[in-house]
Write a protein that holds these residues in place. Structure first.
Motif, mmCIF file in Angstrom:
data_model
loop_
_atom_site.group_PDB
_atom_site.id
_atom_site.type_symbol
_atom_site.label_atom_id
_atom_site.label_comp_id
_atom_site.label_asym_id
_atom_site.label_seq_id
_atom_site.Cartn_x
_atom_site.Cartn_y
_atom_site.Cartn_z
ATOM 1 N N VAL A 1 0.816 -1.216 0.000
ATOM 2 C CA VAL A 1 0.000 0.000 0.000
ATOM 3 C C VAL A 1 0.848 1.265 0.000
ATOM 4 C CG1 VAL A 1 -2.028 -1.065 1.038
ATOM 5 C CG2 VAL A 1 -0.202 -0.206 2.523
ATOM 6 N N PHE A 2 2.103 1.145 0.472
ATOM 7 C CA PHE A 2 3.084 2.218 0.395
ATOM 8 C C PHE A 2 4.414 1.557 0.042
ATOM 9 C CE2 PHE A 2 0.042 3.830 3.616
ATOM 10 C CZ PHE A 2 -0.369 4.988 2.965
ATOM 11 N N PRO A 3 5.368 2.295 -0.529
ATOM 12 C CA PRO A 3 6.667 1.699 -0.832
ATOM 13 C C PRO A 3 7.283 1.050 0.408
ATOM 14 C CG PRO A 3 6.498 3.846 -1.863
ATOM 15 C CD PRO A 3 5.288 3.698 -0.985
ATOM 16 N N GLY A 4 7.460 -0.265 0.361
ATOM 17 C CA GLY A 4 8.060 -0.973 1.482
ATOM 18 C C GLY A 4 7.076 -1.378 2.556
ATOM 19 N N VAL A 5 5.792 -1.091 2.373
ATOM 20 C CA VAL A 5 4.769 -1.445 3.367
ATOM 21 C C VAL A 5 3.764 -2.389 2.722
ATOM 22 C CG1 VAL A 5 2.927 -0.611 4.865
ATOM 23 C CG2 VAL A 5 5.016 0.737 4.597
ATOM 24 N N GLU A 6 3.737 -3.620 3.236
ATOM 25 C CA GLU A 6 2.795 -4.608 2.739
ATOM 26 C C GLU A 6 1.840 -5.017 3.866
ATOM 27 O OE1 GLU A 6 4.715 -7.969 1.054
ATOM 28 O OE2 GLU A 6 5.554 -6.882 -0.656
ATOM 29 N N GLY A 7 0.592 -5.201 3.499
ATOM 30 C CA GLY A 7 -0.398 -5.679 4.454
ATOM 31 C C GLY A 7 -0.984 -6.985 3.959
ATOM 32 N N LEU A 8 -1.550 -7.758 4.868
ATOM 33 C CA LEU A 8 -2.121 -9.053 4.515
ATOM 34 C C LEU A 8 -3.635 -8.970 4.369
ATOM 35 C CD1 LEU A 8 -1.939 -12.159 4.138
ATOM 36 C CD2 LEU A 8 -2.199 -12.337 6.634
ATOM 37 N N VAL A 9 -4.087 -9.441 3.223
ATOM 38 C CA VAL A 9 -5.523 -9.660 3.038
ATOM 39 C C VAL A 9 -5.730 -11.157 3.204
ATOM 40 C CG1 VAL A 9 -7.497 -9.474 1.497
ATOM 41 C CG2 VAL A 9 -5.677 -7.750 1.408
ATOM 42 N N HIS A 10 -6.263 -11.565 4.361
ATOM 43 C CA HIS A 10 -6.477 -12.986 4.619
ATOM 44 C C HIS A 10 -7.487 -13.525 3.612
ATOM 45 C CE1 HIS A 10 -7.822 -16.638 6.772
ATOM 46 N NE2 HIS A 10 -6.573 -16.646 7.224
ATOM 47 N N ILE A 11 -7.385 -14.817 3.291
ATOM 48 C CA ILE A 11 -8.281 -15.404 2.299
ATOM 49 C C ILE A 11 -9.747 -15.177 2.646
ATOM 50 C CG2 ILE A 11 -8.249 -17.677 3.427
ATOM 51 C CD1 ILE A 11 -8.349 -18.889 0.576
ATOM 52 N N SER A 12 -10.038 -15.096 3.947
ATOM 53 C CA SER A 12 -11.420 -14.872 4.385
ATOM 54 C C SER A 12 -11.858 -13.439 4.142
ATOM 55 C CB SER A 12 -11.567 -15.212 5.876
ATOM 56 O OG SER A 12 -10.752 -14.341 6.659
ATOM 57 N N GLN A 13 -10.895 -12.525 3.837
ATOM 58 C CA GLN A 13 -11.208 -11.111 3.616
ATOM 59 C C GLN A 13 -11.114 -10.716 2.139
ATOM 60 O OE1 GLN A 13 -12.388 -8.885 5.724
ATOM 61 N NE2 GLN A 13 -12.423 -10.399 7.390
ATOM 62 N N ILE A 14 -10.980 -11.724 1.277
ATOM 63 C CA ILE A 14 -10.858 -11.414 -0.153
ATOM 64 C C ILE A 14 -12.216 -11.265 -0.811
ATOM 65 C CG2 ILE A 14 -10.067 -12.320 -2.385
ATOM 66 C CD1 ILE A 14 -7.672 -13.527 -0.979
ATOM 67 N N SER A 15 -13.138 -12.169 -0.510
ATOM 68 C CA SER A 15 -14.431 -12.147 -1.194
ATOM 69 C C SER A 15 -15.530 -12.647 -0.264
ATOM 70 C CB SER A 15 -14.373 -13.023 -2.449
ATOM 71 O OG SER A 15 -15.634 -13.141 -3.058
ATOM 72 N N HIS A 16 -16.777 -12.194 -0.564
ATOM 73 C CA HIS A 16 -17.939 -12.702 0.176
ATOM 74 C C HIS A 16 -18.243 -14.127 -0.254
ATOM 75 C CE1 HIS A 16 -19.050 -8.971 2.196
ATOM 76 N NE2 HIS A 16 -18.816 -8.318 1.060
ATOM 77 N N GLN A 17 -17.815 -14.478 -1.460
ATOM 78 C CA GLN A 17 -18.046 -15.813 -1.978
ATOM 79 C C GLN A 17 -16.923 -16.740 -1.528
ATOM 80 O OE1 GLN A 17 -20.783 -16.533 -3.578
ATOM 81 N NE2 GLN A 17 -21.513 -14.419 -3.871
ATOM 82 N N HIS A 18 -17.230 -18.031 -1.504
ATOM 83 C CA HIS A 18 -16.188 -19.006 -1.179
ATOM 84 C C HIS A 18 -15.182 -19.086 -2.329
ATOM 85 C CE1 HIS A 18 -14.069 -22.598 -0.063
ATOM 86 N NE2 HIS A 18 -14.420 -23.166 -1.228
ATOM 87 N N ILE A 19 -13.889 -19.032 -2.003
ATOM 88 C CA ILE A 19 -12.832 -19.191 -3.003
ATOM 89 C C ILE A 19 -11.880 -20.272 -2.513
ATOM 90 C CG2 ILE A 19 -12.948 -16.833 -3.913
ATOM 91 C CD1 ILE A 19 -10.538 -16.122 -2.199
ATOM 92 N N ALA A 20 -11.416 -21.072 -3.458
ATOM 93 C CA ALA A 20 -10.501 -22.163 -3.101
ATOM 94 C C ALA A 20 -9.120 -21.622 -2.760
ATOM 95 C CB ALA A 20 -10.419 -23.170 -4.242
ATOM 96 N N THR A 21 -8.626 -20.710 -3.587
ATOM 97 C CA THR A 21 -7.318 -20.082 -3.346
ATOM 98 C C THR A 21 -7.404 -18.620 -3.768
ATOM 99 O OG1 THR A 21 -6.408 -20.503 -5.557
ATOM 100 C CG2 THR A 21 -6.137 -22.254 -3.893
ATOM 101 N N PRO A 22 -6.533 -17.770 -3.238
ATOM 102 C CA PRO A 22 -6.518 -16.360 -3.648
ATOM 103 C C PRO A 22 -6.309 -16.202 -5.153
ATOM 104 C CG PRO A 22 -5.261 -16.635 -1.635
ATOM 105 C CD PRO A 22 -5.600 -18.013 -2.115
ATOM 106 N N ASN A 23 -5.626 -17.183 -5.800
ATOM 107 C CA ASN A 23 -5.377 -17.103 -7.239
ATOM 108 C C ASN A 23 -6.667 -17.146 -8.050
ATOM 109 O OD1 ASN A 23 -3.084 -18.565 -5.787
ATOM 110 N ND2 ASN A 23 -2.087 -17.939 -7.692
ATOM 111 N N ASP A 24 -7.758 -17.587 -7.411
ATOM 112 C CA ASP A 24 -9.022 -17.646 -8.146
ATOM 113 C C ASP A 24 -9.519 -16.263 -8.540
ATOM 114 O OD1 ASP A 24 -8.983 -20.362 -7.848
ATOM 115 O OD2 ASP A 24 -10.417 -20.413 -6.174
ATOM 116 N N VAL A 25 -9.196 -15.262 -7.750
ATOM 117 C CA VAL A 25 -9.749 -13.921 -8.007
ATOM 118 C C VAL A 25 -8.677 -12.829 -8.114
ATOM 119 C CG1 VAL A 25 -11.993 -14.414 -6.993
ATOM 120 C CG2 VAL A 25 -10.131 -13.632 -5.531
#
Length: 447
Positions: free
Chosen positions: A317-341
Motif C-alpha cells: 500500500v506504500f513503498p516498502g509497506v505490505e499488508g495481509l488480506v487474509h483469504i477470508s477477507q478477499i471475497s464474500h463468496q467461497h474461493i478455493a485459493t486467492p489465485n481464483d480472483v
C-alpha cells in the motif's frame, strides 16, 4: 733562365698546395650509407611536397618527402622547415645508380621515431609508465600516439568490461608498457594495469577508514541487471537491486543513471574478496514510520498485489509497506485459493482492519469494500474458507498446534507459540486465528 727556374719553382709549390687541398677535401667527404644519421641543409622546397637538402660533409644531395618529414597532416611544408634550416635526418635509401652525384631518400620522421623508441625502451626497462592520447578506435582495441603508434587491446583498457570504446577517443591515458619491438613497430600498452594499481592503493586506504554502518556519498559507476556499482573514490561497492529502494525495482536503470551521486550505507566489508556491500534504501526514511497516520483503521487505500499464498494476499500500500488480506477477507463468496480472483501485480482497493506499527503488521480487507450479494452468509463463506485453510499443505498450517481441553472442559490455545513470521510480520496465529476459534467451538459442541 734563372727567372724562369724561379717561376717554375713557385708553380710547383702552388700545385703541391692545391693537390693537398683537394686531397684533404676528398678525405673529408664521407661515404653515405643507408641507416646513417646525417645533417642536411635545406637547399630548396620542391612544389611544397618535398625538401631538397645538401648532406653536410658528403658533397651530395638528398630529398625529404612530406610523409617522411612528419606523421601529422600539414598543408604548408614551410611551417616545418625553411630554406637554410639544418635538419637531423636518417638515410632510408638511394635514388638512382650514380651514388657519387645521385640523391638519397632521407627522413626526419623516422629519426624522431627512433629516438622515441629508445626512450620507450628505457622506460620499459625501468618499469615506468607513459602517457599518450587515444587517436583512434579499431576492432579489438584503441590506437594511441606515443610518438610512435601504440595499441591497447580491449582486454587491457579497464579493470571491467567496456561496452563503448568510443568513450576513450581523444582522452590521454597513463599506460604501462607490456610489449615492445621497434624493428616491427610493435608497441602493446595497458591502461588496465595502471587502473588496478591505483585501485589497490585506494582500496587499502578506504578499507582502513571505512566501517560497517557508515553512511557515505558515492557516484554510480555502472549499472547491471542485478544492481549498481557505486564509486566511493576509486573503489566500487555494489548496491544490490533489492537494496536500491523500498519500492519494487525491476531494473536498476529504471531509477538510477551512470554518474548520478547517491548516498549509501555500508552493509558489509570484505577486503580479501574485494567486496563492499552497500544500500541506498537504508539511508531513506523507514517506510513504517508514521504508518498509523498514513493508514489509520477504517481508511481505504490503493495497493498492488505483490505475493499470493494459500492463506491470502500481500498487498503493498506504500513503498516498502505490505499488508495481509487474509483469504477470508478477499471475497464474500467461497474461493478455493486467492489465485481464483487475484493476480500478482494487480491494483486493488483495500480497507484497513488493524495496524501494529511495532510489529510491522497491517491487516487489510477487500470484501469490506464490496457489497454483500443477497443470500450470502458471511459466516458460511468464512467457514468454507477456513475449512480450505485447514486442509492446506502450507507449512504454517501443518506446524500449528491443536487446541487442547483443560480440566475445566474449556478449550485453550497456547498463544505463546505463535511468534511473528520474520518475513511477513504476521504470526501463524494471525494467519489461522479463525481456524483456532472454530476448533474451540467444535470441542464445546462435542461436549
Amino acid at each position: 733562365m734563372i727567372v724562369v727556374k724561379e717561376d717554375l719553382g713557385m708553380s710547383d709549390k702552388t700545385n703541391e698546395e692545391d693537390n693537398k687541398t683537394m686531397a684533404d677535401a676528398l678525405n673529408s667527404v664521407h661515404e653515405v650509407k643507408v641507416g646513417d644519421v646525417v645533417k642536411g641543409e635545406v637547399l630548396a622546397i620542391d612544389d611544397n611536397k618535398q625538401l631538397i637538402v645538401g648532406i653536410q660533409g658528403t658533397g651530395v644531395e638528398g630529398v625529404v618527402p612530406m610523409k617522411e618529414l612528419t606523421a601529422q597532416p600539414v598543408d604548408d611544408i614551410t611551417t616545418i622547415a625553411k630554406v637554410g634550416d639544418v635538419l637531423d635526418l636518417v638515410v632510408i635509401s638511394t635514388i638512382g645508380k650514380d651514388k657519387e652525384n645521385g640523391s638519397y631518400l632521407l627522413s626526419k620522421r623516422r629519426l624522431e621515431a627512433r629516438k622515441v623508441w629508445d626512450d620507450i625502451e628505457k622506460d620499459y626497462e625501468e618499469g615506468k609508465t607513459i602517457t599518450a592520447p587515444v587517436t583512434n578506435v579499431v576492432k579489438g582495441g584503441l590506437v594511441v600516439d606515443a610518438g610512435v603508434r601504440g595499441f591497447i587491446p580491449a582486454s587491457m583498457i579497464s579493470d571491467h568490461y567496456v561496452e563503448d570504446l568510443n568513450a576513450y577517443k581523444g582522452k590521454e591515458l597513463e599506460l604501462a608498457i607490456i610489449e615492445i619491438e621497434p624493428s616491427e613497430n610493435r608497441l602493446i600498452l595497458s591502461h588496465k594495469a595502471v587502473v588496478q594499481k591505483e585501485r589497490e592503493a585506494q582500496k587499502k586506504e578506504l578499507f582502513e577508514h571505512l566501517q560497517v554502518g557508515d553512511t557515505v556519498e558515492g557516484k554510480v559507476a555502472r549499472l547491471t541487471s542485478f544492481g549498481a556499482f557505486v564509486d566511493l573514490g576509486g573503489v566500487d561497492g555494489l548496491v544490490h537491486v533489492s537494496q536500491i529502494s523500498y519500492e519494487h525495482v525491476d531494473k536498476p536503470s529504471d531509477v538510477l543513471k551512470v554518474g548520478q551521486e547517491v548516498k549509501v550505507k555500508v552493509l558489509n566489508l570484505d577486503f580479501d574478496r574485494d567486496r563492499i556491500s552497500l544500500s541506498i534504501k537504508a539511508t531513506l526514511p523507514e517506510p513504517w514510520d508514521g504508518i498509523e497516520d498514513k493508514a489509520p483503521v477504517g481508511s481505504v487505500l490503493e495497493g498492488t498485489v505483490r505475493r499470493l499464498t494459500t492463506f491470502g494476499a500481500f498487498v503493498e500500500v506504500f513503498p516498502g509497506v505490505e499488508g495481509l488480506v487474509h483469504i477470508s477477507q478477499i471475497s464474500h463468496q467461497h474461493i478455493a485459493t486467492p489465485n481464483d480472483v487475484l493476480k500478482e501485480g494487480q491494483t486493488v482497493h483495500v480497507k484497513v482492519l488493524s495496524v501494529d506499527p511495532d510489529k510491522h503488521r497491517l491487516a487489510l480487507s477487500i470484501k469490506a469494500l464490496e457489497e454483500k450479494p443477497e443470500g450470502t452468509d458471511d459466516n458460511e463463506a468464512q467457514s468454507n474458507n477456513n475449512n480450505h485453510s485447514n486442509n492446506s499443505s502450507h507449512p504454517a498450517r501443518q506446524s500449528a498446534p491443536r487446541a487442547k481441553s483443560s480440566n475445566n472442559n474449556n478449550a485453550h490455545v497456547d498463544n505463546s507459540q505463535f511468534e511473528p513470521d520474520e518475513n511477513t510480520g504476521f504470526s501463524i496465529g494471525d494467519l489461522i486465528g479463525d481456524q483456532l476459534k472454530n476448533a474451540g467451538s467444535a470441542d464445546d459442541q462435542a461436549k
